[in-house]
Write a protein that holds these residues in place. Structure first.
Motif, PDB file in Angstrom:
ATOM      1  N   THR A  66       1.451  -0.738  -0.190  1.00 48.52           N
ATOM      2  CA  THR A  66       0.062  -0.249  -0.147  1.00 48.52           C
ATOM      3  C   THR A  66       1.014   1.626  -0.024  1.00 48.52           C
ATOM      4  O   THR A  66       0.125   2.540  -0.126  1.00 48.52           O
ATOM      5  CB  THR A  66      -0.726  -0.448   0.980  1.00 48.52           C
ATOM      6  N   SER A  67       2.143   0.983   0.352  1.00 51.21           N
ATOM      7  CA  SER A  67       3.402   2.473   0.148  1.00 51.21           C
ATOM      8  C   SER A  67       3.264   2.763  -1.555  1.00 51.21           C
ATOM      9  O   SER A  67       3.940   3.658  -2.138  1.00 51.21           O
ATOM     10  CB  SER A  67       3.877   2.214   0.623  1.00 51.21           C
ATOM     11  N   ALA A  68       3.064   1.714  -2.484  1.00 52.45           N
ATOM     12  CA  ALA A  68       3.586   1.836  -3.606  1.00 52.45           C
ATOM     13  C   ALA A  68       3.065   3.004  -4.416  1.00 52.45           C
ATOM     14  O   ALA A  68       2.636   3.560  -3.886  1.00 52.45           O
ATOM     15  CB  ALA A  68       3.320   0.882  -4.707  1.00 52.45           C
ATOM     16  N   LYS A  69       4.187   3.498  -5.075  1.00 51.62           N
ATOM     17  CA  LYS A  69       3.589   5.047  -6.155  1.00 51.62           C
ATOM     18  C   LYS A  69       2.285   5.186  -6.742  1.00 51.62           C
ATOM     19  O   LYS A  69       1.458   5.874  -6.210  1.00 51.62           O
ATOM     20  CB  LYS A  69       4.307   5.321  -6.702  1.00 51.62           C
ATOM     21  N   TYR A  70       1.646   4.124  -7.461  1.00 51.70           N
ATOM     22  CA  TYR A  70       0.546   4.037  -7.930  1.00 51.70           C
ATOM     23  C   TYR A  70       0.292   1.819  -8.078  1.00 51.70           C
ATOM     24  O   TYR A  70       1.562   1.732  -9.050  1.00 51.70           O
ATOM     25  CB  TYR A  70       0.460   4.223  -8.773  1.00 51.70           C
ATOM     26  N   ALA A  71      -0.787   1.324  -7.480  1.00 48.27           N
ATOM     27  CA  ALA A  71      -0.963   0.001  -7.719  1.00 48.27           C
ATOM     28  C   ALA A  71      -2.767  -0.008  -7.182  1.00 48.27           C
ATOM     29  O   ALA A  71      -3.140   0.548  -6.873  1.00 48.27           O
ATOM     30  CB  ALA A  71      -0.040  -0.466  -6.549  1.00 48.27           C
ATOM     31  N   VAL A  82      -4.549   1.995  -4.799  1.00 48.92           N
ATOM     32  CA  VAL A  82      -3.626   2.813  -3.863  1.00 48.92           C
ATOM     33  C   VAL A  82      -2.963   4.155  -4.863  1.00 48.92           C
ATOM     34  O   VAL A  82      -2.165   3.630  -6.000  1.00 48.92           O
ATOM     35  CB  VAL A  82      -2.110   2.410  -2.868  1.00 48.92           C
ATOM     36  N   PHE A  83      -2.395   5.288  -4.038  1.00 52.15           N
ATOM     37  CA  PHE A  83      -1.492   6.349  -4.971  1.00 52.15           C
ATOM     38  C   PHE A  83      -0.978   7.122  -3.847  1.00 52.15           C
ATOM     39  O   PHE A  83      -1.518   7.841  -2.763  1.00 52.15           O
ATOM     40  CB  PHE A  83      -2.216   7.401  -6.024  1.00 52.15           C
ATOM     41  N   ASN A  84       0.323   7.157  -3.934  1.00 48.49           N
ATOM     42  CA  ASN A  84       1.441   7.532  -3.199  1.00 48.49           C
ATOM     43  C   ASN A  84       2.370   9.037  -4.419  1.00 48.49           C
ATOM     44  O   ASN A  84       3.104   8.648  -4.985  1.00 48.49           O
ATOM     45  CB  ASN A  84       2.123   6.585  -2.111  1.00 48.49           C
ATOM     46  N   GLY A  85       1.929  10.668  -3.171  1.00 46.76           N
ATOM     47  CA  GLY A  85       2.670  11.005  -4.135  1.00 46.76           C
ATOM     48  C   GLY A  85       2.758  11.445  -5.411  1.00 46.76           C
ATOM     49  O   GLY A  85       3.957  11.416  -6.580  1.00 46.76           O
ATOM     50  N   VAL A  86       1.427  10.855  -6.499  1.00 46.85           N
ATOM     51  CA  VAL A  86       1.500  11.354  -7.790  1.00 46.85           C
ATOM     52  C   VAL A  86       0.919  12.682  -7.763  1.00 46.85           C
ATOM     53  O   VAL A  86       0.275  13.456  -6.751  1.00 46.85           O
ATOM     54  CB  VAL A  86       0.248   9.666  -7.976  1.00 46.85           C
TER      55      VAL A  86
END
Length: 180
Positions: A66-71, A82-86
């Motif tokens: 769940t810490s992936a940039k986008y998955a 999930v999206f992190n830093g996009v």
């Protein structure tokens, strides 16, 4: 000759006075509008659609990191994201067999206090925006929900997630229910 000069001078003064008065009228109108809060301009109706606050818990299945940039992962008739830093991402295509999808999501961000989702339909040569399918989600970390209906069960759609900032990033989760 003296009389002609006086007439020309008087006519010139009259023209200048009319020009000054015309300029004053627009200035006076502008001041009056500012004081009364009115305007001669036609105001567009705000058609922004906001996702509504939801008490439903947001359970994301099938994503190991769940810490992936986008998955993304499809599980139990849902597309989990999930999206992190996009700033922006788009999903793969999916169908809506019942003609409706429900989108649950939450997000956090600095700067701009909202992100948006939009639905795009696959057409020959690319994709076209599906009217009235843009919804905004507040980036306060709480869960929000929206429904998008009147979809063609035989068509393929993709979801675009975007954040209107080039300085800050978006972090969050989405669950799209009702996909095939």
């Amino acid at each position: 000759m003296k009389k002609t000069k006086r007439i020309v001078a008087f006519a010139l003064a009259a023209v200048l006075a009319l020009l000054v008065l015309a300029g004053c009228k627009s200035t006076l109108t502008s001041i009056a509008h500012k004081l009364t809060g009115s305007s001669d301009e036609v105001q567009e109706e705000d058609t922004t659609q906001w996702a509504v606050l939801s008490s439903d818990p947001l359970m994301i299945d099938g994503i190991a990191d769940t810490s992936a940039k986008y998955a993304t992962a499809k599980a139990n008739g849902s597309l989990n994201i999930v999206f992190n830093g996009v700033w922006s991402r788009q999903t793969d295509y999916f169908t809506a067999p019942n003609g409706m999808i429900s989108v649950y999501g939450c997000g956090t961000a600095e700067g701009v206090q909202k992100f948006k989702i939009s639905l795009w339909k696959k057409v020959d040569g690319g994709a076209e925006y599906v009217d009235n399918t843009t919804f905004y989600f507040v980036t306060d970390g709480q869960n929000y929900h929206c429904d998008i209906g009147n979809l063609d069960p035989n068509a393929s759609y993709r979801l675009t997630i975007s954040y209107d900032s080039s300085k800050y990033y978006l972090y969050g989760l989405l669950k799209v229910e009702g996909i095939g």
